[in-house]
Design a protein around this motif. Structure first.
Motif, PDB file in Angstrom:
ATOM      1  N   THR A 145     -28.017  -3.072  10.694  1.00 39.58           N
ATOM      2  CA  THR A 145     -27.562  -2.673  12.028  1.00 39.58           C
ATOM      3  C   THR A 145     -26.386  -3.508  12.510  1.00 39.58           C
ATOM      4  OG1 THR A 145     -29.136  -4.160  13.112  1.00 39.58           O
ATOM      5  CG2 THR A 145     -29.899  -1.949  12.591  1.00 39.58           C
ATOM      6  N   VAL A 146     -25.984  -4.519  11.770  1.00 42.34           N
ATOM      7  CA  VAL A 146     -24.798  -5.315  12.066  1.00 42.34           C
ATOM      8  C   VAL A 146     -23.806  -5.057  10.939  1.00 42.34           C
ATOM      9  CG1 VAL A 146     -23.858  -7.619  12.402  1.00 42.34           C
ATOM     10  CG2 VAL A 146     -26.108  -7.057  13.304  1.00 42.34           C
ATOM     11  N   GLY A 147     -22.656  -4.516  11.279  1.00 39.21           N
ATOM     12  CA  GLY A 147     -21.725  -4.092  10.243  1.00 39.21           C
ATOM     13  C   GLY A 147     -20.324  -4.614  10.454  1.00 39.21           C
ATOM     14  N   PHE A 148     -19.571  -4.590   9.363  1.00 49.44           N
ATOM     15  CA  PHE A 148     -18.168  -4.972   9.377  1.00 49.44           C
ATOM     16  C   PHE A 148     -17.302  -3.714   9.281  1.00 49.44           C
ATOM     17  CE2 PHE A 148     -20.349  -8.703   7.783  1.00 49.44           C
ATOM     18  CZ  PHE A 148     -19.720  -9.746   8.444  1.00 49.44           C
ATOM     19  N   SER A 149     -16.050  -3.868   9.622  1.00 52.59           N
ATOM     20  CA  SER A 149     -15.103  -2.765   9.480  1.00 52.59           C
ATOM     21  C   SER A 149     -14.869  -2.472   8.003  1.00 52.59           C
ATOM     22  CB  SER A 149     -13.783  -3.119  10.172  1.00 52.59           C
ATOM     23  OG  SER A 149     -13.268  -4.342   9.673  1.00 52.59           O
ATOM     24  N   ASN A 150     -14.440  -1.257   7.728  1.00 49.36           N
ATOM     25  CA  ASN A 150     -14.226  -0.853   6.342  1.00 49.36           C
ATOM     26  C   ASN A 150     -13.043  -1.555   5.703  1.00 49.36           C
ATOM     27  OD1 ASN A 150     -16.388   0.926   6.511  1.00 49.36           O
ATOM     28  ND2 ASN A 150     -15.095   2.625   7.162  1.00 49.36           N
ATOM     29  N   CYS A 151     -12.146  -2.069   6.489  1.00 45.91           N
ATOM     30  CA  CYS A 151     -10.955  -2.718   5.961  1.00 45.91           C
ATOM     31  C   CYS A 151     -10.601  -3.913   6.830  1.00 45.91           C
ATOM     32  CB  CYS A 151      -9.770  -1.741   5.892  1.00 45.91           C
ATOM     33  SG  CYS A 151      -9.314  -1.071   7.506  1.00 45.91           S
ATOM     34  N   ALA A 152      -9.776  -4.779   6.298  1.00 43.13           N
ATOM     35  CA  ALA A 152      -9.200  -5.901   7.041  1.00 43.13           C
ATOM     36  C   ALA A 152      -7.709  -5.633   7.241  1.00 43.13           C
ATOM     37  CB  ALA A 152      -9.411  -7.215   6.300  1.00 43.13           C
ATOM     38  N   VAL A 153      -7.113  -6.266   8.219  1.00 43.85           N
ATOM     39  CA  VAL A 153      -5.708  -6.012   8.549  1.00 43.85           C
ATOM     40  C   VAL A 153      -4.966  -7.337   8.658  1.00 43.85           C
ATOM     41  CG1 VAL A 153      -6.211  -3.848   9.750  1.00 43.85           C
ATOM     42  CG2 VAL A 153      -6.183  -5.988  11.034  1.00 43.85           C
ATOM     43  N   ILE A 154      -3.661  -7.260   8.471  1.00 39.14           N
ATOM     44  CA  ILE A 154      -2.757  -8.395   8.649  1.00 39.14           C
ATOM     45  C   ILE A 154      -1.700  -7.981   9.653  1.00 39.14           C
ATOM     46  CG2 ILE A 154      -1.012  -9.858   7.564  1.00 39.14           C
ATOM     47  CD1 ILE A 154      -2.586  -9.839   5.028  1.00 39.14           C
ATOM     48  N   PRO A 176      -7.922  -6.667  -2.310  1.00 36.89           N
ATOM     49  CA  PRO A 176      -6.541  -6.576  -1.791  1.00 36.89           C
ATOM     50  C   PRO A 176      -6.133  -5.170  -1.377  1.00 36.89           C
ATOM     51  CG  PRO A 176      -6.619  -8.015  -3.704  1.00 36.89           C
ATOM     52  CD  PRO A 176      -7.985  -7.415  -3.575  1.00 36.89           C
ATOM     53  N   ALA A 177      -6.687  -4.147  -2.016  1.00 36.72           N
ATOM     54  CA  ALA A 177      -6.361  -2.774  -1.613  1.00 36.72           C
ATOM     55  C   ALA A 177      -6.953  -2.418  -0.259  1.00 36.72           C
ATOM     56  CB  ALA A 177      -6.859  -1.794  -2.675  1.00 36.72           C
ATOM     57  N   GLU A 178      -7.982  -3.126   0.181  1.00 37.18           N
ATOM     58  CA  GLU A 178      -8.612  -2.860   1.477  1.00 37.18           C
ATOM     59  C   GLU A 178      -8.080  -3.758   2.586  1.00 37.18           C
ATOM     60  OE1 GLU A 178     -12.951  -1.480  -0.356  1.00 37.18           O
ATOM     61  OE2 GLU A 178     -12.653  -3.495   0.438  1.00 37.18           O
ATOM     62  N   ILE A 179      -7.088  -4.573   2.288  1.00 42.39           N
ATOM     63  CA  ILE A 179      -6.428  -5.391   3.305  1.00 42.39           C
ATOM     64  C   ILE A 179      -5.119  -4.695   3.664  1.00 42.39           C
ATOM     65  CG2 ILE A 179      -5.453  -7.644   3.841  1.00 42.39           C
ATOM     66  CD1 ILE A 179      -7.375  -8.886   1.874  1.00 42.39           C
ATOM     67  N   LEU A 180      -5.044  -4.125   4.846  1.00 44.06           N
ATOM     68  CA  LEU A 180      -3.907  -3.316   5.265  1.00 44.06           C
ATOM     69  C   LEU A 180      -2.874  -4.198   5.946  1.00 44.06           C
ATOM     70  CD1 LEU A 180      -5.846  -0.253   6.713  1.00 44.06           C
ATOM     71  CD2 LEU A 180      -5.220  -0.762   4.342  1.00 44.06           C
ATOM     72  N   TRP A 181      -1.669  -4.152   5.426  1.00 48.57           N
ATOM     73  CA  TRP A 181      -0.569  -4.938   5.991  1.00 48.57           C
ATOM     74  C   TRP A 181       0.145  -4.087   7.043  1.00 48.57           C
ATOM     75  CZ3 TRP A 181       1.026  -9.743   3.541  1.00 48.57           C
ATOM     76  CH2 TRP A 181       2.100 -10.357   4.185  1.00 48.57           C
ATOM     77  N   GLY A 182       0.334  -4.666   8.204  1.00 50.88           N
ATOM     78  CA  GLY A 182       1.015  -3.946   9.273  1.00 50.88           C
ATOM     79  C   GLY A 182       0.122  -2.982  10.019  1.00 50.88           C
ATOM     80  N   GLN A 183      -1.147  -3.303  10.156  1.00 50.86           N
ATOM     81  CA  GLN A 183      -2.094  -2.474  10.896  1.00 50.86           C
ATOM     82  C   GLN A 183      -2.768  -3.316  11.969  1.00 50.86           C
ATOM     83  OE1 GLN A 183      -2.771   0.851  10.375  1.00 50.86           O
ATOM     84  NE2 GLN A 183      -1.257   1.021   8.732  1.00 50.86           N
ATOM     85  N   LYS A 190      -0.478   1.566  13.238  1.00 48.47           N
ATOM     86  CA  LYS A 190       0.636   0.881  12.608  1.00 48.47           C
ATOM     87  C   LYS A 190       1.381   0.014  13.620  1.00 48.47           C
ATOM     88  CE  LYS A 190       1.561   4.328   9.026  1.00 48.47           C
ATOM     89  NZ  LYS A 190       2.591   5.232   8.434  1.00 48.47           N
ATOM     90  N   VAL A 191       1.774  -1.149  13.189  1.00 50.95           N
ATOM     91  CA  VAL A 191       2.581  -2.061  14.005  1.00 50.95           C
ATOM     92  C   VAL A 191       3.676  -2.646  13.115  1.00 50.95           C
ATOM     93  CG1 VAL A 191       0.777  -2.655  15.666  1.00 50.95           C
ATOM     94  CG2 VAL A 191       0.971  -3.943  13.535  1.00 50.95           C
ATOM     95  N   LEU A 192       4.706  -3.185  13.740  1.00 52.51           N
ATOM     96  CA  LEU A 192       5.806  -3.794  13.005  1.00 52.51           C
ATOM     97  C   LEU A 192       5.428  -5.220  12.614  1.00 52.51           C
ATOM     98  CD1 LEU A 192       8.853  -2.553  15.106  1.00 52.51           C
ATOM     99  CD2 LEU A 192       7.973  -1.633  12.970  1.00 52.51           C
ATOM    100  N   VAL A 193       5.405  -5.469  11.338  1.00 51.62           N
ATOM    101  CA  VAL A 193       5.015  -6.767  10.796  1.00 51.62           C
ATOM    102  C   VAL A 193       6.000  -7.117   9.685  1.00 51.62           C
ATOM    103  CG1 VAL A 193       3.213  -8.052   9.588  1.00 51.62           C
ATOM    104  CG2 VAL A 193       2.593  -6.442  11.373  1.00 51.62           C
ATOM    105  N   PRO A 194       6.484  -8.352   9.621  1.00 49.78           N
ATOM    106  CA  PRO A 194       7.378  -8.729   8.516  1.00 49.78           C
ATOM    107  C   PRO A 194       6.653  -8.629   7.178  1.00 49.78           C
ATOM    108  CG  PRO A 194       6.711 -10.661   9.757  1.00 49.78           C
ATOM    109  CD  PRO A 194       6.268  -9.473  10.548  1.00 49.78           C
TER     110      PRO A 194
END
Length: 419
Positions: free
Chosen positions: A173-182, A293-300, A325-329
């Motif tokens: 009943t305690v869960g994490f998001s399906n992906c991580a973001v940078i 690494p495929a589940e870590i979204l860059w610019g999200q 989506k956001v602007l990320v270097p």
């Protein structure tokens, strides 16, 4: 001109060529549901370990296996003591001679002995079969069967209760998001993921942990598994509403020199966990998951899911896994920090330097017009007070005696002046 900022979607086709060609697919170290993808082989005295800790073994097995074991424990105990009563009946001659004083009344066959054993252990008591005082050995066996029946019932109830209150069920009943973001957070590149409690009863407290797991296989077949801890900005939290956990990518972070292209080529697994105490049962639980690494979204960026109303806070769990989506270097955090240091500051830029008017630039003293305006702004205001006496209006004026005073000076009472 090279673009410094970009937004990347998980569906974008970003091909990366490696020097060694295509790599073999590696399986997760920790699955998404939190179970470790590890199988133990050739454990010394494995069955002895399971039997020694039989309570934990029965709690961890599946429900259908547990029900089968418990059913067999009752049936086998009935059968075992039924055989004993049948042997006693044969030894006493109750089967051949019906006129003999029996050890157990109405036990003349194996079926009757089995039914007597079942009725004795379950305390049914039909009143048709019963013990006699002729055989002491039969009385001792009935006593032993009653004691064993109490032990089996207690063991079964304890296992069922412990299995129903297992921490694994609460952890679901305690869960994490399906992906991580940078993305950028407070001017720094940060790695973040979201954790939430799907039940209405909240948690007392919790602690978040994160580790980067790398497995390296050598030519000799040796496998090295290394663990690197990630520093979390806010580790201790109360999970009343879904919370986003941040890891600032600093020089001490293993992601500090990793750009977008390096992230897609990297071979690691981010294992995150959340250890907490439930306020209902007071038990300690832990929820785990992992990100490749495929589940870590860059610019999200995770979308906001909390809305404040007049009465309460509303949480929309349909947005729990939604990102924008956001602007990320696309460069690494090390290059980004270096570019920030080399970037000219607006304070020292000649574009933002103050310019004086031609009339004031030639004189060392401040402009008369500006000085006059400043004096008018600092001049205390004049307040008109109309004093009504005998039906006549007498306009008077009063100002503050000092610049820092707020009180008004009113004229004297006219009646006192006449006196």
């Amino acid at each position: 001109m090279h673009k410094q900022y970009t937004s990347v979607s998980p569906t974008d086709d970003l091909s990366v060529k490696t020097e060694n060609g295509p790599q073999a697919k590696k399986y997760r170290y920790v699955r998404k549901e939190g179970n470790c993808n590890v199988v133990f082989r050739h454990v010394p005295e494995e069955w002895l370990l399971f039997v020694t800790d039989i309570f934990t073994t029965l709690v961890e097995i599946r429900w259908r296996v547990m029900f089968l074991i418990f059913a067999l424990s009752y049936i086998l105990s009935w059968l075992f003591f039924g055989i004993l009563f049948w042997v006693i009946a044969l030894a006493n001659g109750d089967v051949r001679d019906h006129t003999n004083d029996p050890c157990v009344y109405e036990v003349r066959s194996f079926t009757a002995a089995f039914l007597f054993s079942l009725e004795t252990q379950t305390t049914i008591g039909y009143g048709f079969r019963g013990m006699s005082e002729n055989c002491m050995i039969a009385i001792i066996i009935v006593t032993i069967q009653d004691v064993m029946s109490c032990f089996i019932d207690t063991f079964v109830i304890g296992i069922v209760v412990a299995k129903m209150a297992s921490a694994r069920k609460r952890a679901q009943t305690v869960g994490f998001s399906n992906c991580a973001v940078i993305n950028l957070h407070d001017g720094y590149l940060c790695l973040s993921w979201r954790v939430g409690d799907f039940r209405r009863n909240h948690l007392v407290e919790g602690t978040a942990h994160a580790q980067m797991v790398r497995s390296t296989m050598h030519a000799t077949g040796k496998v090295d598994v290394t663990y690197e801890d990630l520093v979390i900005q806010q580790r201790d939290l109360v999970l009343v509403t879904p919370t986003t956990i941040f890891h600032r990518i600093e020089p001490s972070s293993p992601l500090y020199k990793m750009s977008l292209v390096d992230l897609r080529k990297a071979d690691f697994e981010l294992v995150v966990s959340f250890t907490y105490t439930d306020d209902t049962t007071g038990m300690l639980h832990q929820t785990r998951t992992s990100y490749t690494p495929a589940e870590i979204l860059w610019g999200q960026l995770f979308q906001e899911m909390i809305r404040v109303t007049r009465r309460n806070y509303r949480v929309d769990y349909t947005l729990f896994n939604h990102t924008a989506k956001v602007l990320v270097p696309e460069v690494s955090a090390e290059e980004y920090e270096l570019k920030k240091q080399l970037r000219p500051s607006p304070r020292h830029s000649p574009r933002h330097s103050p310019r004086l008017s031609p009339r004031c630039s030639r004189r060392p003293s401040p402009c008369p017009e500006r000085q006059k305006n400043e004096e008018n702004l600092l001049k205390p205001p004049t307040v008109m007070v109309e004093l009504v006496s005998d039906g006549r209006l007498e306009p008077t004026a009063s100002t503050c005696q000092a610049a820092g005073q707020d009180a008004l000076t009113l004229p004297n009472d006219p009646t006192r002046a006449e006196m």
